[in-house]
Structure formats: structure tokens, C-alpha cells
Write a protein that holds these residues in place. Structure first.
Motif, short mmCIF file in Angstrom:
data_model
loop_
_atom_site.label_atom_id
_atom_site.label_comp_id
_atom_site.label_asym_id
_atom_site.label_seq_id
_atom_site.Cartn_x
_atom_site.Cartn_y
_atom_site.Cartn_z
N PRO A 19 14.68 -41.68 -3.18
CA PRO A 19 13.28 -41.87 -2.79
C PRO A 19 12.39 -40.81 -3.42
O PRO A 19 12.80 -39.68 -3.65
CB PRO A 19 13.31 -41.72 -1.26
N ALA A 20 11.14 -41.20 -3.66
CA ALA A 20 10.17 -40.26 -4.19
C ALA A 20 9.84 -39.23 -3.11
O ALA A 20 10.14 -39.41 -1.94
CB ALA A 20 8.91 -41.00 -4.61
N ALA A 21 9.24 -38.11 -3.53
CA ALA A 21 8.87 -37.07 -2.58
C ALA A 21 7.87 -37.62 -1.57
O ALA A 21 7.14 -38.55 -1.85
CB ALA A 21 8.27 -35.89 -3.34
N ALA A 22 7.87 -37.01 -0.37
CA ALA A 22 6.95 -37.44 0.67
C ALA A 22 5.51 -37.38 0.15
O ALA A 22 5.13 -36.46 -0.56
CB ALA A 22 7.11 -36.55 1.90
N ALA A 23 4.73 -38.39 0.51
CA ALA A 23 3.37 -38.50 -0.01
C ALA A 23 2.37 -37.85 0.94
O ALA A 23 2.47 -37.98 2.16
CB ALA A 23 3.02 -39.97 -0.21
N VAL A 24 1.42 -37.14 0.38
CA VAL A 24 0.29 -36.61 1.15
C VAL A 24 -0.85 -37.60 1.02
O VAL A 24 -1.31 -37.90 -0.09
CB VAL A 24 -0.14 -35.22 0.64
N VAL A 25 -1.29 -38.14 2.15
CA VAL A 25 -2.30 -39.20 2.16
C VAL A 25 -3.53 -38.72 2.92
O VAL A 25 -3.41 -38.21 4.04
CB VAL A 25 -1.75 -40.47 2.83
N LEU A 26 -4.70 -38.86 2.32
CA LEU A 26 -5.94 -38.54 3.03
C LEU A 26 -6.14 -39.53 4.17
O LEU A 26 -5.83 -40.72 4.04
CB LEU A 26 -7.13 -38.58 2.08
N PHE A 27 -6.64 -39.02 5.28
CA PHE A 27 -6.85 -39.85 6.46
C PHE A 27 -8.24 -39.57 7.01
O PHE A 27 -8.56 -38.44 7.37
CB PHE A 27 -5.79 -39.52 7.52
N ASN A 28 -9.09 -40.60 6.98
CA ASN A 28 -10.46 -40.41 7.47
C ASN A 28 -10.99 -41.71 8.06
O ASN A 28 -10.52 -42.80 7.74
CB ASN A 28 -11.37 -39.91 6.35
N GLY A 29 -11.98 -41.57 8.95
CA GLY A 29 -12.55 -42.74 9.59
C GLY A 29 -13.37 -42.35 10.79
O GLY A 29 -13.93 -41.25 10.85
N SER A 30 -13.44 -43.23 11.77
CA SER A 30 -14.23 -42.97 12.98
C SER A 30 -13.60 -43.70 14.16
O SER A 30 -12.81 -44.64 13.98
CB SER A 30 -15.68 -43.41 12.79
N ARG A 31 -13.98 -43.28 15.36
CA ARG A 31 -13.52 -43.97 16.55
C ARG A 31 -14.63 -43.98 17.60
O ARG A 31 -15.50 -43.09 17.63
CB ARG A 31 -12.25 -43.34 17.13
N GLU A 32 -14.61 -44.98 18.44
CA GLU A 32 -15.58 -45.14 19.52
C GLU A 32 -14.82 -45.50 20.79
O GLU A 32 -13.83 -46.23 20.73
CB GLU A 32 -16.57 -46.28 19.21
N ASN A 33 -15.29 -44.98 21.92
CA ASN A 33 -14.68 -45.42 23.17
C ASN A 33 -15.67 -45.31 24.33
O ASN A 33 -16.59 -44.49 24.32
CB ASN A 33 -13.40 -44.65 23.48
N ALA A 59 -12.63 -50.33 30.16
CA ALA A 59 -12.56 -49.29 29.14
C ALA A 59 -12.28 -49.92 27.79
O ALA A 59 -11.46 -50.84 27.69
CB ALA A 59 -11.46 -48.29 29.49
N THR A 60 -12.95 -49.44 26.77
CA THR A 60 -12.73 -49.95 25.41
C THR A 60 -12.52 -48.77 24.47
O THR A 60 -13.07 -47.69 24.67
CB THR A 60 -13.92 -50.79 24.91
N SER A 61 -11.70 -48.99 23.47
CA SER A 61 -11.38 -47.94 22.52
C SER A 61 -11.02 -48.57 21.19
O SER A 61 -10.18 -49.47 21.13
CB SER A 61 -10.19 -47.11 23.06
N SER A 62 -11.67 -48.14 20.12
CA SER A 62 -11.41 -48.74 18.81
C SER A 62 -11.60 -47.69 17.73
O SER A 62 -12.32 -46.69 17.91
CB SER A 62 -12.34 -49.92 18.55
N GLY A 63 -10.95 -47.92 16.60
CA GLY A 63 -11.07 -47.01 15.48
C GLY A 63 -10.94 -47.73 14.16
O GLY A 63 -10.31 -48.78 14.07
N VAL A 64 -11.57 -47.18 13.14
CA VAL A 64 -11.46 -47.69 11.78
C VAL A 64 -11.12 -46.51 10.88
O VAL A 64 -11.53 -45.38 11.13
CB VAL A 64 -12.75 -48.39 11.30
N SER A 65 -10.35 -46.78 9.83
CA SER A 65 -9.96 -45.70 8.92
C SER A 65 -9.62 -46.27 7.56
O SER A 65 -9.57 -47.50 7.37
CB SER A 65 -8.73 -44.96 9.47
N ASN A 66 -9.39 -45.38 6.60
CA ASN A 66 -8.97 -45.82 5.28
C ASN A 66 -7.57 -46.41 5.28
O ASN A 66 -7.15 -47.04 4.31
CB ASN A 66 -9.06 -44.65 4.29
#
Length: 208
Positions: A19-33, A59-66
Motif C-alpha cells: 500500500p501507498a503511504a498514508a495520505a494527508v487530506v485537507l478537511f474543511n466545511g461547515s456545520r449547523e445545529n 433537534a437538527t444537526s447537519s454538516g457539509v465538507s470537501n
């Protein structure tokens, strides 16, 4: 001797297929609740437990991200009432972001609530990823989030944006999968050829 040589070659073909080396992945987005009162957690002791859950309509909770949409669930400990004079810390936070299909990211967090105006606070959090399931199995990393917490209308609401980086487990690249298939195919072919030769030698021995 040839079967042994063939197996050695096949093993050599399979060996580089790591397997290839572990990948570093950018993580960004927003959430509302929009929160609703939740049960206290034993870990908080005498402090209040603040819960974020997705249990419509209370109660509501949601999120969006890349990395896709997700449902956030969070819980932390905080000392009430909130202070307008100094920031109010919260800790012992536990979070999970459910992306569906068995893919869940989880970890811990802590943060501060800072007074902005009556009923409105700035909220800042630091999240430490401790693992996950599915594509997030054995994930690590951290991300920060910031936004506002308000309860002007009587229902606590939170709006935050977040950004950071995740270390995700290695996933073989297409070329690596090709080497794996070639290596395993060669091993299987060599073993079948060796078995056929043994059967022929057995048959020859019976005939003679």
C-alpha cells in the motif's frame, strides 16, 4: 526446480505491491445545529452536559465538507451559567461525523465560548481525531472550528466553519493493484502447473 523458480518470480512480482503511504487530506466545511435539552453525562460530574444530536423535529444537526455531507453528533461538559465577563471553557468533548455508508469520523474536542452580545457567543473548538470506521478507519489528525452560538429565539443554535487535515490509512494505487493481481495470478498459475506435473508423474508411475 522450475516450479520453485516460478514461485520465486511470482513472489517477487507480488512483493512490491505494498500500500501507498498514508495520505494527508485537507478537511474543511461547515456545520449547523439546533439543539434540544439532552441527558447529562456521568463524565461531566456536577457540570452541565451540552449535546448536539440529530433527532428531528426537536433537534437538527447537519454538516457539509470537501469530503461530503455528514451528520454531526457532539457532547461536552461546561459550567453554567455562561459568563459575560470572561470566556467559558468546555472540555471532555466527544464527536462523531457520520458520512453514511458506514463511514464515520470520531474523536475528542474542547473549546471556549466568548460573550459577544446578550444571547450571542463566539464559539471556538479544537478537534482531535482518534479514529473512525469505513474509509476513516485508523484516521488521525486535527481541525479547528469557529462560529457563533446563540439562543435569542429560545432554542440554542450553532453555526461553525472548520478547517484542518486528516491522516487517512493507505489505499493501494491503481498501479499497485495491477502488481498485486499479476503477482497473485502468477502464483496461482505456477501452483496449478506444479499440480498438473505431479498428477502426470503419478499416472506415469501407475502405467509402468
Amino acid at each position: 526446480m522450475r516450479p520453485i523458480l516460478t514461485l520465486a518470480i511470482a513472489s517477487a512480482l507480488a512483493a512490491p505491491a505494498m500500500p501507498a503511504a498514508a495520505a494527508v487530506v485537507l478537511f474543511n466545511g461547515s456545520r449547523e445545529n439546533v439543539d434540544a435539552p439532552g441527558p447529562a453525562a456521568a463524565r461531566c460530574g456536577t457540570r452541565a452536559t451540552t449535546n448536539v444530536r440529530n433527532i428531528p423535529p426537536t433537534a437538527t444537526s447537519s454538516g457539509v465538507s470537501n469530503l461530503g455531507t455528514f451528520t454531526p453528533t457532539l457532547s461536552h461538559c461546561i459550567q453554567l451559567p455562561l459568563s459575560a465577563a470572561v470566556p467559558t471553557p468546555f472540555d471532555l468533548g466527544e464527536f462523531s461525523f457520520d458520512f453514511g455508508g458506514g463511514n464515520v469520523l470520531f474523536g475528542t474536542y474542547s473549546g471556549l465560548l466568548t460573550f459577544l452580545s446578550p444571547g450571542v457567543y463566539a464559539v471556538a473548538q479544537t478537534h482531535l481525531v482518534s479514529g473512525g470506521t469505513g474509509i476513516f478507519a485508523n484516521a488521525s489528525g486535527n481541525f479547528g472550528s469557529g462560529g457563533t452560538f446563540s439562543f435569542i429565539g429560545g432554542r440554542p443554535t450553532v453555526s461553525q466553519r472548520f478547517a484542518g487535515a486528516l491522516q487517512l490509512p493507505a489505499i493501494p494505487e491503481p498501479a499497485t493493484w495491477g502488481m498485486l493481481i499479476l503477482g497473485f495470478g502468477a502464483v496461482g498459475g505456477a501452483m496449478r502447473g506444479h499440480a498438473r506435473k505431479r498428477r502426470r508423474r503419478g499416472a506415469d508411475a501407475v502405467l509402468t
